[in-house]
Design an enzyme around this catalytic site. Structure first.
Site, PDB file in Angstrom:
ATOM      1  N   VAL A  61       9.908 -19.303  20.406  1.00  0.00           N
ATOM      2  CA  VAL A  61       8.862 -19.118  21.650  1.00  0.00           C
ATOM      3  C   VAL A  61       9.521 -19.521  23.018  1.00  0.00           C
ATOM      4  O   VAL A  61      10.465 -20.350  23.206  1.00  0.00           O
ATOM      5  CB  VAL A  61       7.961 -20.517  21.288  1.00  0.00           C
ATOM      6  CG1 VAL A  61       6.986 -20.441  22.531  1.00  0.00           C
ATOM      7  CG2 VAL A  61       7.157 -20.199  20.090  1.00  0.00           C
ATOM      8  N   VAL A  85       7.165 -25.302  16.983  1.00  0.00           N
ATOM      9  CA  VAL A  85       8.349 -24.824  17.888  1.00  0.00           C
ATOM     10  C   VAL A  85       7.744 -24.537  19.488  1.00  0.00           C
ATOM     11  O   VAL A  85       8.435 -24.772  20.508  1.00  0.00           O
ATOM     12  CB  VAL A  85       8.649 -23.386  17.087  1.00  0.00           C
ATOM     13  CG1 VAL A  85       9.571 -22.544  18.228  1.00  0.00           C
ATOM     14  CG2 VAL A  85       9.528 -23.528  15.820  1.00  0.00           C
ATOM     15  N   ALA A 106      12.713 -22.761  25.925  1.00  0.00           N
ATOM     16  CA  ALA A 106      12.446 -21.757  24.706  1.00  0.00           C
ATOM     17  C   ALA A 106      12.466 -22.907  23.356  1.00  0.00           C
ATOM     18  O   ALA A 106      13.262 -23.987  23.531  1.00  0.00           O
ATOM     19  CB  ALA A 106      13.212 -20.778  24.860  1.00  0.00           C
ATOM     20  N   LYS A 107      12.240 -22.244  22.207  1.00  0.00           N
ATOM     21  CA  LYS A 107      12.796 -23.035  20.876  1.00  0.00           C
ATOM     22  C   LYS A 107      12.713 -21.885  20.071  1.00  0.00           C
ATOM     23  O   LYS A 107      11.802 -21.123  19.942  1.00  0.00           O
ATOM     24  CB  LYS A 107      11.858 -24.324  20.851  1.00  0.00           C
ATOM     25  CG  LYS A 107      12.439 -25.082  19.787  1.00  0.00           C
ATOM     26  CD  LYS A 107      13.551 -26.036  20.830  1.00  0.00           C
ATOM     27  CE  LYS A 107      14.048 -27.330  20.022  1.00  0.00           C
ATOM     28  NZ  LYS A 107      14.984 -28.119  21.069  1.00  0.00           N
ATOM     29  N   GLY A 108      13.316 -22.185  18.986  1.00  0.00           N
ATOM     30  CA  GLY A 108      13.224 -21.337  17.812  1.00  0.00           C
ATOM     31  C   GLY A 108      13.512 -22.112  16.453  1.00  0.00           C
ATOM     32  O   GLY A 108      13.697 -23.429  16.603  1.00  0.00           O
TER      33      GLY A 108
END
Ligand code: NAD
Length: 419
Positions: A61, A85, A106-108
């Site tokens: 995201v 996320v 962001a994050k994954g």
């Protein structure tokens, strides 16, 4: 209907709405600030060691692109979902803005228990996830980093996969790599070092002498263990620790050299000081000067906040305190000084930023320089948050988030709305 569901995203939404009210943000700007720009979901088929093929779900995201590329870790955990996320990506945005880094958040994540995989399977999951992300990321688009369940080795596989696709080595696609591959000195310990540094600032603020102070740490991975060792080095007595295998508590304090040797050997706390075992939930409620949640979200909640007996809550983890618990602390004027997550654990992304800068320039700094620059930024953020909390008569979390949200809002207003 929103695709961002679940308790962790609800929490990010609730926190944002408190800040939006505080900053008097008009309704039509709220969704623009809160909702992620992009959310990517991928399926990662992987050959398992037993000959079967399993498909793992992966997410990334990217929250906002108004200040530069997005930046954030990748989490490998059994319960990762899109909502979690997305919440972590939103928090990354406020964190980067508070530290004045030129990034959106962001994050994954991959829904997998990395401990249940062989090394070969872990490499296959890591490489396939990165391969699926190739169309959506880049050193000027979105830069990955480690988070729970991932480490330097996973970052090395990410970097290699991306680089093989490019045909040239591109170290700046991920941070948190091994130093030998273009990682930076000081990154591994950056988050825990920052947690300890800010805990000392809070102690100074409250007139607590570290020599003789006591601390309890939940989570003994990268963040929790490094914070614990750094606190102990300056005389703080570590009287409680926990990880996913259990919790131990001893008011006399643990021998940190022995605990370190045990964890380095076995990877977990289980088996150390077994006679000091305590219920992991009860550990959080023991008397101490400093409580450091450094594991998962939502561990301080309406059900246990009234039982906290710490003077400082240093949020090493992301989102450890629910909005209901925050409200309780505010309403009851509880004497708990909170170092909010977006400040407390920002050391990791700050040194990740240093790593990216060094990779882009191909010019590397020493550990002393990295830590000195890190402390300068943490000091600036600390002063900004404490000054604003006092000025506006608000909690440290509200102050920290308000600074972050305001910065993103200003960037969006100055750039305007295209087309
Ligand atoms: P890690 O995987 O290295 O360690 C996680 C630790 O938490 C392990 O000791 C694990 O056993 C423990 N744990 C897991 N579930 C638990 C539970 N229910 N109760 C007690 N302990 C539990 O992860 P990490 O990198 O140390 O990350 C920890 C937290 O810090 C996460 O919230 C992460 O998002 C946040 N964080 C990490 C970084 C970083 O640079 N690594 C930066 C900012 C924030």
């Amino acid at each position: 209907m929103s695709v961002y569901t679940g308790p962790v995203f609800d929490m990010a939404r609730q926190q944002f709405s408190v800040i939006a009210d505080h900053l008097d943000i008009p309704e039509d700007l709220r969704e623009r600030l809160l909702l992620p720009k992009r959310a990517i979901t991928v399926s990662c088929p992987v050959h398992m060691d037993d000959g079967s093929v399993r498909v793992f779900q992966g997410f990334r995201v990217q929250h906002h692109l108004s200040l530069g590329p997005t930046k954030g870790g990748t989490r490998f955990a059994a319960n990762v979902d899109l909502g979690e996320v997305a919440a972590l990506a939103v928090w990354m945005s406020w964190k980067c803005a508070l530290a004045e880094l030129p990034y959106g958040g962001a994050k994954g994540g991959v829904t997998v228990d990395p401990r249940a995989l062989s090394v070969r399977e872990l490499e296959a999951v890591s490489r396939r996830y990165m391969q699926e992300m190739i169309p959506f990321i880049g050193p000027r688009i979105d830069v990955m980093a480690p988070d729970m369940g991932t480490n330097e080795q996973v970052m090395a596989w990410f970097m290699d996969t991306w680089s093989m696709y490019q045909g040239v080595t591109v170290p700046e696609i991920v941070t948190g790599k091994p130093v030998s591959l273009g990682g930076t000195e000081g990154r591994r310990e950056a988050t825990g070092h920052g947690v300890a540094f800010l805990s000392f600032r809070a102690m100074e603020h409250l007139g607590i002498d570290p020599a003789g102070a006591t601390a309890i740490i939940q989570g003994f991975g990268n963040v929790g263990s490094i914070a614990a060792y750094a606190l102990a080095e300056r005389g703080v007595r570590i009287i409680g620790v926990s990880d996913h295998t259990g919790a131990i508590h001893d008011p006399k304090g643990f021998d940190m050299a022995a605990l370190r040797a045990h964890v380095e050997r076995h990877g977990v706390i289980d088996g150390f000081a077994a006679s000091a075992a305590i219920d992991p939930e009860a550990l959080l409620e023991q008397q101490c000067d400093l409580l450091v949640p450094a594991a998962v979200e939502r561990v301080i909640h309406a059900g246990n906040v009234a039982n906290l007996r710490c003077r400082i809550l240093a949020e090493g983890a992301n989102g450890p305190t629910t909005p209901e618990a925050d409200l309780w602390l505010a309403r009851n004027k509880a004497p708990v000084f909170v170092i909010p997550d977006i400040l407390c654990n920002s050391g990791g992304v700050i040194v990740s930023y240093f790593e990216w800068v060094q990779d882009l320039q191909q010019y590397f700094w020493g550990r002393g320089e990295v830590l000195e620059r890190l402390e300068r930024i943490l000091d600036r953020s600390w002063n900004a948050v404490v000054t604003r909390a006092i000025r506006d008569g608000v909690s440290t979390r509200t102050a920290a988030m308000a600074i972050g949200v305001e910065k993103v809002r200003t960037a969006k207003m100055q750039r305007g709305l295209f087309p």
